[in-house]
Design a protein around this motif. Sequence first.
Motif, PDB file in Angstrom:
ATOM      1  N   GLY A 211      58.378 -47.403 -57.271  1.00  0.00           N
ATOM      2  CA  GLY A 211      58.479 -47.559 -55.878  1.00  0.00           C
ATOM      3  C   GLY A 211      58.540 -46.341 -54.904  1.00  0.00           C
ATOM      4  N   LEU A 212      59.615 -45.536 -55.301  1.00  0.00           N
ATOM      5  CA  LEU A 212      60.004 -44.265 -54.481  1.00  0.00           C
ATOM      6  C   LEU A 212      58.629 -43.306 -54.570  1.00  0.00           C
ATOM      7  N   GLY A 213      57.872 -43.101 -55.853  1.00  0.00           N
ATOM      8  CA  GLY A 213      56.902 -42.362 -56.015  1.00  0.00           C
ATOM      9  C   GLY A 213      55.621 -42.752 -55.110  1.00  0.00           C
ATOM     10  N   THR A 214      55.591 -44.077 -55.073  1.00  0.00           N
ATOM     11  CA  THR A 214      54.211 -44.647 -54.403  1.00  0.00           C
ATOM     12  C   THR A 214      54.466 -44.415 -52.986  1.00  0.00           C
ATOM     13  N   LEU A 215      55.906 -44.664 -52.299  1.00  0.00           N
ATOM     14  CA  LEU A 215      56.171 -44.408 -51.030  1.00  0.00           C
ATOM     15  C   LEU A 215      55.907 -42.711 -50.716  1.00  0.00           C
ATOM     16  N   LEU A 216      56.269 -41.987 -51.611  1.00  0.00           N
ATOM     17  CA  LEU A 216      55.954 -40.459 -51.254  1.00  0.00           C
ATOM     18  C   LEU A 216      54.515 -40.392 -51.278  1.00  0.00           C
ATOM     19  N   ALA A 217      53.490 -41.042 -52.062  1.00  0.00           N
ATOM     20  CA  ALA A 217      52.248 -40.724 -51.953  1.00  0.00           C
ATOM     21  C   ALA A 217      51.643 -41.180 -50.602  1.00  0.00           C
ATOM     22  N   LEU A 218      52.252 -42.405 -50.159  1.00  0.00           N
ATOM     23  CA  LEU A 218      51.787 -43.266 -49.098  1.00  0.00           C
ATOM     24  C   LEU A 218      52.130 -42.172 -47.689  1.00  0.00           C
ATOM     25  N   THR A 219      53.295 -41.539 -47.727  1.00  0.00           N
ATOM     26  CA  THR A 219      53.701 -40.883 -46.899  1.00  0.00           C
ATOM     27  C   THR A 219      52.759 -39.615 -46.658  1.00  0.00           C
ATOM     28  N   LEU A 220      52.512 -38.941 -47.920  1.00  0.00           N
ATOM     29  CA  LEU A 220      51.567 -37.836 -47.803  1.00  0.00           C
ATOM     30  C   LEU A 220      50.160 -38.294 -47.462  1.00  0.00           C
ATOM     31  N   TYR A 221      49.882 -39.309 -47.702  1.00  0.00           N
ATOM     32  CA  TYR A 221      48.229 -40.011 -47.497  1.00  0.00           C
ATOM     33  C   TYR A 221      48.260 -39.821 -45.769  1.00  0.00           C
ATOM     34  N   LEU A 222      49.280 -40.437 -45.318  1.00  0.00           N
ATOM     35  CA  LEU A 222      49.336 -40.723 -43.856  1.00  0.00           C
ATOM     36  C   LEU A 222      49.337 -39.511 -43.029  1.00  0.00           C
ATOM     37  N   GLN A 223      50.267 -38.441 -43.651  1.00  0.00           N
ATOM     38  CA  GLN A 223      50.324 -37.351 -42.721  1.00  0.00           C
ATOM     39  C   GLN A 223      49.504 -36.080 -43.177  1.00  0.00           C
ATOM     40  N   GLU A 224      49.122 -36.005 -44.276  1.00  0.00           N
ATOM     41  CA  GLU A 224      48.279 -34.770 -44.896  1.00  0.00           C
ATOM     42  C   GLU A 224      47.022 -35.153 -44.986  1.00  0.00           C
ATOM     43  N   PHE A 266      58.298 -62.074 -60.317  1.00  0.00           N
ATOM     44  CA  PHE A 266      57.532 -62.116 -58.920  1.00  0.00           C
ATOM     45  C   PHE A 266      57.429 -60.657 -58.386  1.00  0.00           C
ATOM     46  N   GLY A 267      58.629 -59.923 -58.305  1.00  0.00           N
ATOM     47  CA  GLY A 267      58.562 -58.723 -57.639  1.00  0.00           C
ATOM     48  C   GLY A 267      57.444 -57.674 -58.475  1.00  0.00           C
ATOM     49  N   LEU A 268      57.852 -57.720 -59.866  1.00  0.00           N
ATOM     50  CA  LEU A 268      57.004 -56.760 -60.644  1.00  0.00           C
ATOM     51  C   LEU A 268      55.578 -57.055 -60.506  1.00  0.00           C
ATOM     52  N   ALA A 269      55.391 -58.243 -60.679  1.00  0.00           N
ATOM     53  CA  ALA A 269      53.875 -58.856 -60.543  1.00  0.00           C
ATOM     54  C   ALA A 269      53.290 -58.168 -59.389  1.00  0.00           C
ATOM     55  N   LEU A 270      53.869 -58.356 -58.089  1.00  0.00           N
ATOM     56  CA  LEU A 270      53.325 -57.849 -56.976  1.00  0.00           C
ATOM     57  C   LEU A 270      53.240 -56.398 -56.774  1.00  0.00           C
ATOM     58  N   GLY A 271      54.096 -55.907 -57.721  1.00  0.00           N
ATOM     59  CA  GLY A 271      54.042 -54.269 -57.576  1.00  0.00           C
ATOM     60  C   GLY A 271      52.936 -54.019 -58.359  1.00  0.00           C
ATOM     61  N   ALA A 272      52.416 -54.340 -59.420  1.00  0.00           N
ATOM     62  CA  ALA A 272      51.367 -54.060 -60.225  1.00  0.00           C
ATOM     63  C   ALA A 272      50.035 -54.278 -59.150  1.00  0.00           C
ATOM     64  N   ILE A 273      50.047 -55.345 -58.390  1.00  0.00           N
ATOM     65  CA  ILE A 273      48.857 -55.667 -57.896  1.00  0.00           C
ATOM     66  C   ILE A 273      48.751 -54.551 -56.624  1.00  0.00           C
ATOM     67  N   GLY A 274      50.187 -54.274 -55.969  1.00  0.00           N
ATOM     68  CA  GLY A 274      50.067 -53.212 -55.183  1.00  0.00           C
ATOM     69  C   GLY A 274      49.602 -51.781 -55.713  1.00  0.00           C
ATOM     70  N   SER A 275      49.847 -51.286 -56.882  1.00  0.00           N
ATOM     71  CA  SER A 275      49.502 -50.143 -57.450  1.00  0.00           C
ATOM     72  C   SER A 275      47.853 -50.199 -57.740  1.00  0.00           C
ATOM     73  N   LEU A 276      47.344 -51.330 -58.128  1.00  0.00           N
ATOM     74  CA  LEU A 276      46.142 -51.449 -58.562  1.00  0.00           C
ATOM     75  C   LEU A 276      45.288 -51.372 -57.058  1.00  0.00           C
ATOM     76  N   LEU A 295      52.143 -53.750 -48.341  1.00  0.00           N
ATOM     77  CA  LEU A 295      52.672 -54.921 -48.416  1.00  0.00           C
ATOM     78  C   LEU A 295      53.195 -55.494 -49.792  1.00  0.00           C
ATOM     79  N   CYS A 296      52.411 -55.284 -50.589  1.00  0.00           N
ATOM     80  CA  CYS A 296      52.776 -55.635 -52.074  1.00  0.00           C
ATOM     81  C   CYS A 296      54.027 -54.997 -52.610  1.00  0.00           C
ATOM     82  N   LEU A 297      54.243 -53.527 -52.262  1.00  0.00           N
ATOM     83  CA  LEU A 297      55.236 -52.852 -52.600  1.00  0.00           C
ATOM     84  C   LEU A 297      56.562 -53.277 -51.914  1.00  0.00           C
ATOM     85  N   GLY A 298      56.413 -53.488 -50.587  1.00  0.00           N
ATOM     86  CA  GLY A 298      57.463 -53.863 -49.888  1.00  0.00           C
ATOM     87  C   GLY A 298      57.979 -55.295 -50.275  1.00  0.00           C
ATOM     88  N   ILE A 299      57.252 -56.238 -50.269  1.00  0.00           N
ATOM     89  CA  ILE A 299      57.581 -57.319 -50.557  1.00  0.00           C
ATOM     90  C   ILE A 299      57.924 -57.645 -51.989  1.00  0.00           C
TER      91      ILE A 299
END
Length: 380
Positions: A211-224, A266-276, A295-299
């Motif tokens: 979760g935190l790793g993906t959040l970092l990747a999203l932040t870098l994607y948006l800013q950098e 449910f949360g773990l399955a949504l996380g897997a979909i979000g990563s994919l 959305l998948c990560l947050g929910i």
Amino acid sequence: MLLALLCVGIFLVQLDVTVVNVALPAIRTGLQTSAAGQQWVVSGYMIVLAGLLLVCGALGDRIGHRRIVLAGLAVFGGASLVCGVAPNIELLLAARALQGVGAALLLPGTLAVITDQYADKAARARAVGIWAGAGALALVAGPMLGGALVSGFGWRAVFLINLPIIAAALPLAWRIVPRRSSDHREAGRRLRLGADFIGANVVAGLMNLVGLGTLLALTLYLQEHLHQSALRAGLELLPVLLPLAVLGPVSGRVTARYGPRLPMSFGLALGAIGSLSLLAVHPNSRYAAVIPVELCLGIGMGFLTAAVVHAAINALPPERAGLASGVNNTARQAVGAVGIAVYSAVLSHSRGFATGLHTLGWLGCALWVLGLGITWLTVE
């Protein structure tokens, strides 16, 4: 009122993880420090917090969680005052470390008091959901509140804002946090850790790693990668952060009715979909490409957090609530830090940003699926 007070404790701890980030450039200029000194303003707090969580949780089982909560509020408030008036970076770093001590007292202490006061498992699950939602709300509010304070009053305000909150919370805590006599024989008795406790904490660690790793990747994607401003990037991360705050109480109610396995799965399955969903991001993609990931990560984490915390604290006897809380929070904080380092390393060593995101998509999906398997094997 007691539950609201305990939520103030976790809100302050989590707020000071994020509110300081936007003040770092102003701190660097105001105290004429280096980039390394600037970074230690954040790292010093996090290292002390993660390092002392287990000790403070076990200490609460021995001397009483009321004392731990009161001491945590007092230390956190005093350290915030020193941070706000620090004339140089050395004193600021020392005060931030002291803030970490206060936070390490508050985080397991507030959760242990909830465990003490809610003997009914369903009521406890609902209370944990509200507590987790308060912590997630701080993650949402931190960047926006920090930006407003720095713009209006300067960087010292991000620390001094804690003082009126502590001034109101400390006397109230003295009045309403109940005393509980500690059974030293129970606290000192050898404890057998079952598969349910170990499994819940492993899943909690995996949750924060991805979760935190993906959040970092999203932040870098948006800013950098997309070159968005910090403010715009923060707003575009709201699809991740808002569900974390809103769904904590919902997850608590679902856990109270059906047990933790359902919302965790449910949360773990949504996380897997979000990563994919990261596999759909290409070099020419824009912001819309990462909305499904967010959305998948947050929910997913919104449903998962409260359930996994409840599963961990419910796996040990109530008199060991401090230890259970300390272990769970240590697992989340420490493994989350590993996740940030791993995701950062993958992105920095990839040929292109999109290629790195694809690698992280497969890695994240595998870890979410691993967590799902552990959940079904160990959590009821």
